[in-house]
Design an enzyme around this catalytic site. Structure first.
Site, PDB file in Angstrom:
ATOM      1  N   LYS A  76     157.671  80.296 -62.444  1.00 25.50           N
ATOM      2  CA  LYS A  76     157.908  81.739 -62.436  1.00 25.50           C
ATOM      3  C   LYS A  76     158.535  82.114 -61.103  1.00 25.50           C
ATOM      4  CE  LYS A  76     155.224  86.018 -63.205  1.00 25.50           C
ATOM      5  NZ  LYS A  76     153.866  86.527 -63.506  1.00 25.50           N
ATOM      6  N   SER A 151     153.675  89.463 -67.607  1.00 25.96           N
ATOM      7  CA  SER A 151     154.899  89.417 -66.839  1.00 25.96           C
ATOM      8  C   SER A 151     155.591  88.056 -66.831  1.00 25.96           C
ATOM      9  CB  SER A 151     154.612  89.834 -65.394  1.00 25.96           C
ATOM     10  OG  SER A 151     153.731  88.935 -64.772  1.00 25.96           O
ATOM     11  N   SER A 175     149.106  88.109 -67.566  1.00 30.28           N
ATOM     12  CA  SER A 175     150.520  87.735 -67.533  1.00 30.28           C
ATOM     13  C   SER A 175     150.862  86.301 -67.908  1.00 30.28           C
ATOM     14  CB  SER A 175     151.095  88.002 -66.149  1.00 30.28           C
ATOM     15  OG  SER A 175     151.454  89.348 -66.073  1.00 30.28           O
TER      16      SER A 175
HETATM   17  N1  GLN Z   1     150.377  93.701 -67.841  1.00 28.74           N
HETATM   18  C1  GLN Z   1     149.508  93.631 -66.723  1.00 28.74           C
HETATM   19  C2  GLN Z   1     150.020  94.520 -65.606  1.00 28.74           C
HETATM   20  O1  GLN Z   1     151.036  95.088 -65.780  1.00 28.74           O
HETATM   21  C3  GLN Z   1     149.340  92.225 -66.244  1.00 28.74           C
HETATM   22  C4  GLN Z   1     150.300  91.797 -65.212  1.00 28.74           C
HETATM   23  C5  GLN Z   1     149.971  90.464 -64.623  1.00 28.74           C
HETATM   24  O2  GLN Z   1     149.027  89.791 -65.048  1.00 28.74           O
HETATM   25  N2  GLN Z   1     150.719  90.085 -63.598  1.00 28.74           N
HETATM   26  O3  GLN Z   1     149.424  94.644 -64.581  1.00 28.74           O
END
Ligand code: GLN
Length: 480
Positions: A76, A151, A175
């Site tokens: 990532k 994400s 994410s």
């Molecule tokens: N969708 C969640 C957020 O927007 C998770 C994001 C993540 O785990 N980095 O915070």
């Protein structure tokens, strides 16, 4: 159909000299080219990956290759790899070259994994659809009109469309698990503190954890074995010994499973997900596991406390991007204050700004007690309640996401809809426990379905063991 499903499978072919690492890498490069419209990669590391392939092939020849030789992995784009760009999919860091490698990258390199490129994600990992990326949305390979999840959307689609064997993501509130679920992959978020975050761009430091997206449970196990464990560079990592997860993965243990009743009763849950989960519960019973439906009365507090705490931490973590130290800088500013303001206004996207504002608000004098401190207390309660449940049960079962992948553009204009969709994943994040998303096939629209399993702190082997048994026996049933 994927060409390779596990490292084990590739290693057999390499050992039989049916494929060498350069050919393997070329196969993945060709896949990346074929699926470039899915927008999964922010950059392909052609040169360093090719060099690695020939060096590791030589090591295989003389018997000195590491445990991950044959593994082609994407990272990532918020994980540092020395001499390579890292951007967190933000204009703020566009062009920034990492001066050092994260511990996770170093451990992959030490065991001879080939790092093929950096993968698109939501900006600074803030989002659940990969639509907040400065480099554009990632498209789901099952239906390119739909989101990849986020994400770590690029990580999931890269594995889904066979552009690499596995990928690293980060999981703050889902994410790794949610994009894995949206793409039919296996997504493992280990216990908070199991894997070092040295060299991983911070979002919310009391939640962030590195996780893996793979096509086999075995690959999740072998990667965790390599990545987990103490690190002098990160004092938040546990010093607990790292079990041999791949050895513990097999064996026919029977578990006590608690199904979170309200998560299945919710009106918001898509019927195709509910049906698939109910079927899996029946399958788990047939396999000899004990199932109880239990109530979790703090469900309504999960999303609010998660967003108060993570935005607070984000507002502090992101204060370092000021246009001076590194990253994007406005060139027309006349004084220091406007340099800060303009660089941040131009460098960050809308969602990141929204979270910095919200986080600054909940931390501000007068509101700190009402929001931030209260959310800390609620988190403590959630954690206690979860631990009590896990005293009685080995595993907690719930959906990963309320819906299958939705259409690109469908929800992004409504932050609350986006935030509410994190309801099932943030429990494990608030409690710091490990969780895994495992695929349950597709619904009638050919969209991937998924199931989430959670367990006690540092008991990842339970998740791996149960997932492996469950998936093997489901595929045997499908064959019969
Ligand atoms: N969708 C969640 C957020 O927007 C998770 C994001 C993540 O785990 N980095 O915070």
């Amino acid at each position: 159909m994927k060409k390779y499903n596990s490292l084990q499978e590739i290693r057999i072919l390499i050992d039989q000299k049916k494929v060498n690492l350069t050919e393997l890498l070329d196969y993945y490069f060709a896949q990346i080219e074929q699926f470039k419209d899915l927008n999964a990669f922010n950059e392909v590391f052609f040169d360093s990956a090719r060099n690695q392939a020939s060096e590791i092939q030589e090591k295989i020849g003389n018997g000195t290759a590491g445990k991950l030789a044959g593994m082609v992995i994407g990272i990532k784009d918020n994980i540092c790899y020395k001499g390579h760009q890292v951007t967190a999919s933000s204009k703020m860091l566009d062009g920034f070259v990492s001066p050092y490698s994260s511990t996770v990258v170093q451990r992959l390199l030490d065991e001879d994994a080939i790092i093929i490129g950096r993968l698109n994600c939501d900006e600074f990992a803030m989002g659940g659809s990969n639509e907040t990326s400065y480099f554009g949305a990632v498209k789901n390979a099952s239906d390119p009109q739909r989101v990849a999840g986020g994400s770590s959307g690029g990580s999931a689609v890269a594995v889904q469309a066979d552009m690499c064997l596995s990928a690293l993501g980060t999981d703050t509130g889902g994410s790794v698990r949610q994009p894995a679920a949206f793409c039919g992959c296996i997504g493992l978020k280990p216990t908070y503190g199991r894997i070092s975050r040295y060299g991983v761009i911070a979002y919310a430091s009391s939640f962030d954890q590195v996780g893996t997206i793979t096509s086999s449970v075995g690959d999740a196990a072998v990667l965790l074995e390599v990545l987990a464990g103490a690190d002098d560079q990160d004092s938040t990592v546990s010093t607990l010994p790292v079990p041999s997860y791949s050895a513990l993965m097999t064996g026919d243990r029977k578990y006590r499973v608690a199904v979170l009743k309200e998560t299945l009763e919710s009106e918001a849950l898509d019927p195709s997900i509910k049906e698939a989960i109910l079927k899996s519960i029946e399958a788990l019973k047939l396999q000899g596991h004990t199932i109880d439906y239990v109530s979790f009365d703090l469900l309504d507090y999960l999303v609010p406390s998660y967003y108060v705490l993570t935005t607070a931490e984000a507002s502090s973590n992101l204060s370092r991007y000021d246009g001076v130290h590194y990253g994007y800088r406005n060139t027309s500013a006349k004084d220091l204050n406007s340099l800060y303001k303009l660089s941040r206004a131009e460098g960050f996207g809308d969602e990141v700004k929204r979270r910095i504002l919200l986080g600054t608000f909940v931390l501000s004098a007068g509101y700190y007690d009402a929001y931030y401190q209260k959310a800390q207390k609620v988190r403590q309660l959630i954690r206690q309640k979860t631990e009590q449940l896990l005293d009685k049960y080995d595993v907690i079962l719930s959906p990963v996401a309320p819906t299958p992948p939705f259409k690109i553009g469908e929800n992004i204009e409504d932050p609350l809809v986006m935030y509410m969709a994190d309801i099932y994943t943030v429990l494990a994040s608030l409690a710091g426990i490990p969780a895994i998303a495992i695929p349950l096939g597709n619904n009638q629209e050919e969209l991937p379905l998924s199931l989430q399993l959670m367990t006690k702190h540092f008991k990842e082997e339970v998740l791996l063991n149960l997932s492996e048994n469950f998936l093997t026996s489901s595929s045997e049933r499908a064959d019969n």
